[in-house]
Design an enzyme around this catalytic site. Structure first.
Site, short mmCIF file in Angstrom:
data_model
loop_
_atom_site.label_atom_id
_atom_site.label_comp_id
_atom_site.label_asym_id
_atom_site.label_seq_id
_atom_site.Cartn_x
_atom_site.Cartn_y
_atom_site.Cartn_z
N ASN A 219 54.81 50.13 47.61
CA ASN A 219 54.36 50.05 49.01
C ASN A 219 54.21 48.58 49.33
OD1 ASN A 219 53.10 50.16 51.46
ND2 ASN A 219 51.46 51.53 50.83
N ASP B 124 34.42 48.81 59.42
CA ASP B 124 34.26 49.64 58.23
C ASP B 124 33.22 50.73 58.49
OD1 ASP B 124 34.74 49.38 55.02
OD2 ASP B 124 32.74 50.12 55.48
N ARG C 267 41.99 49.18 65.83
CA ARG C 267 42.91 49.52 66.93
C ARG C 267 42.18 50.37 67.96
NH1 ARG C 267 46.97 51.76 62.90
NH2 ARG C 267 47.87 49.91 61.94
N GLU D 2 49.05 59.72 48.83
CA GLU D 2 50.38 59.36 49.36
C GLU D 2 51.34 58.94 48.26
OE1 GLU D 2 49.84 57.40 53.55
OE2 GLU D 2 47.95 57.28 52.47
N ARG E 73 57.80 53.29 49.97
CA ARG E 73 57.23 53.68 51.26
C ARG E 73 57.89 52.80 52.34
NH1 ARG E 73 51.87 51.83 54.27
NH2 ARG E 73 51.99 53.31 55.96
N HIS F 242 51.83 58.16 59.24
CA HIS F 242 51.02 58.86 58.23
C HIS F 242 51.66 60.19 57.81
CE1 HIS F 242 47.11 56.78 59.82
NE2 HIS F 242 47.56 56.13 58.76
N GLY G 13 39.90 57.80 53.82
CA GLY G 13 38.60 57.30 53.36
C GLY G 13 37.43 57.84 54.16
P1 ADP Z 1 43.32 52.77 54.33
O1 ADP Z 1 43.75 53.33 55.64
O2 ADP Z 1 43.32 51.26 54.30
O3 ADP Z 1 43.99 53.41 53.13
P2 ADP Z 1 40.99 54.28 53.51
O4 ADP Z 1 41.68 55.60 53.63
O5 ADP Z 1 40.56 53.81 52.17
O6 ADP Z 1 41.76 53.11 54.23
O7 ADP Z 1 39.67 54.37 54.46
C1 ADP Z 1 38.84 53.28 54.66
C2 ADP Z 1 37.65 53.73 55.52
O8 ADP Z 1 36.93 54.75 54.82
C3 ADP Z 1 36.68 52.60 55.82
O9 ADP Z 1 36.26 52.66 57.18
C4 ADP Z 1 35.52 52.96 54.89
O10 ADP Z 1 34.28 52.47 55.35
C5 ADP Z 1 35.55 54.46 54.95
N1 ADP Z 1 34.73 55.02 53.87
C6 ADP Z 1 34.95 54.99 52.54
N2 ADP Z 1 33.91 55.56 51.87
C7 ADP Z 1 33.01 55.96 52.80
C8 ADP Z 1 31.74 56.61 52.77
N3 ADP Z 1 31.17 56.95 51.62
N4 ADP Z 1 31.13 56.88 53.94
C9 ADP Z 1 31.69 56.52 55.11
N5 ADP Z 1 32.89 55.92 55.22
C10 ADP Z 1 33.53 55.63 54.09
#
Ligand code: ADP
Length: 393
Positions: free
Chosen positions: A8, A278, A236, A380, A86, A175, A326
């Protein structure tokens, strides 16, 4: 054993995972980053250990060589049988994963105007992997391909048709690999054949999108010609009034690139909260009483719920709403708050189930009475490996 190396590639980073499809194991994974900074580094995870080493120079080819060396010293190189890449944008050229040849490379290049940040980086990744593994088959797996089954009334914008015919202006969706993977898993969890399911998949990571999947096929999705459309995301904006471009250009004296930058990089959760992109950090801030964080999460959940309702239209019924990514896999608060807006469909949260679904497990978070909401961990890299194997078999 036949292992798949999944690549990726971004503009300044290169992620990899070595997957054994037969057992669905990730044997090793890692990230080469800061590729054009003075000291590029490679981090490799293998057998429970994590090691970071300096790369011997800049750029993608050296990063790929570093990965090759790292696999070799760990005795993992000899089993690599194929490479899955990817690729973000496949336009209308690709409806599924495909073996890479000259023609495929040309088509990926032709899609650059549709994904000017991503496709050139993906091509660099392919090029450097083909140099490193000249004798192995290479397969491209597209983020857009899964959505090529959308009907025309779902993918066309109400703008002059010449824009579609001459410039490919339409909704493509992204996605796809994740939506396809989690809807397959959801059918398994529901104990139903995928062909008989009506599912809504919400992928909530830094980027967020939601897809209606009927009988295993994408029939509508929230992202559009670019990943900016749809849900509120980390940085975004998602949907806005298109006239905001003109307004911001005049009111703030910005050019088109600057407006685009503001909507892609300074908006969403970050822009609303004036605190962070985040979700985890925002949840903590909300609990401490931060008004911006509270508002950002509220807008995020409300917009998501509104889109769930929209995605019900092409499905006719909802067998399950899936939370992944996430945020979807971990944020109990976002799931609860989103379902609270969806009373019209009869979703009934099971607080205990929702509490237990964090950091890995997949399963149901609603009671057994109303429609089902599920948490499903996405993977993925595994999906890219499985598709690579499938294309080559
Ligand atoms: P990406 O799209 O870069 O792969 P991820 O799928 O890892 O990102 O998602 C990242 C998001 O998930 C961030 O906003 C992060 O804060 C959130 N996240 C991860 N763990 C938790 C948690 N325990 N509670 C709330 N949000 C979380």
């Amino acid at each position: 054993m036949r292992d798949t190396l999944v690549i990726n590639c971004g503009s300044s980073s290169l992620k990899f995972a070595l997957i054994r499809s037969a057992t669905q194991e990730t044997l090793a994974s890692g990230l080469a980053e800061k590729l054009f900074e003075p000291e590029p580094v490679l981090t490799v995870k293998h057998a429970g250990a994590k090691e970071t080493v300096k790369l011997s120079g800049q750029g993608h080819s050296i990063a790929m060589q570093g990965i090759l060396d790292a696999l070799n010293t760990r005795g993992l190189l000899s089993e690599v049988a194929n490479v899955g890449h990817r690729v973000v944008h496949g336009g209308e050229f690709f409806k599924s994963a495909t073996v890479i040849n000259e023609k495929v490379l040309e088509a990926i290049e032709q899609c650059i105007p549709l994904a000017p940040l991503h496709n050139p980086a993906n091509l660099l990744g392919i090029q450097s992997a083909m140099e490193a593994f000249p004798d192995l088959p290479h397969v491209a797996v597209f983020d857009t391909a899964f959505h090529q089954t959308m009907p025309e009334h779902a993918y066309r914008y109400a703008v002059p048709s010449s824009l579609y015919r001459e410039h490919g202006v339409r909704r493509y969706g992204f996605h796809g690999t994740s939506h396809q993977y989690v809807t397959g898993r959801a059918a398994e969890l529901l104990g139903k054949p995928l062909a008989d399911t009506c599912l809504i998949s919400a992928h909530l990571g830094n980027g967020c999108s939601i897809t209606a999947v009927k009988g295993g096929k994408s029939v509508d999705t929230s992202m559009g010609m670019t990943p900016l459309e749809g849900l509120v995301m980390g940085t975004r904006s998602g949907d806005i009034d298109p006239n905001l471009h003109q307004f911001m250009a005049q009111a703030l004296n910005l050019n088109v690139d600057q407006v685009t930058d503001l909507l892609n990089k300074k908006s969403g959760l970050l822009g609303l909260s004036e605190r962070s992109n985040d979700m985890r950090e925002l949840e903590e801030a909300r609990q401490a009483g931060h008004a911006g964080a509270t508002l950002a999460i509220e807008v995020f959940c409300y917009r998501l719920a509104r889109y769930v309702a929209a995605m019900a239209v092409p499905l006719g019924r909802i067998d399950a709403l899936i939370f992944t990514g996430g945020i979807g896999e971990n944020s109990r608060f976002v799931r609860e708050n989103t379902l609270r807006h969806l009373g019209i469909f009869g979703f009934e949260l099971d607080a205990e189930r929702n509490q237990s679904m964090v950091g890995g497990p997949s399963g149901q978070i609603t009671t057994d009475r109303g429609p089902v909401a599920l948490v499903v961990g996405t993977n993925e890299e595994l999906m890219i490996a499985l598709q690579t194997e499938k294309v080559l078999s």
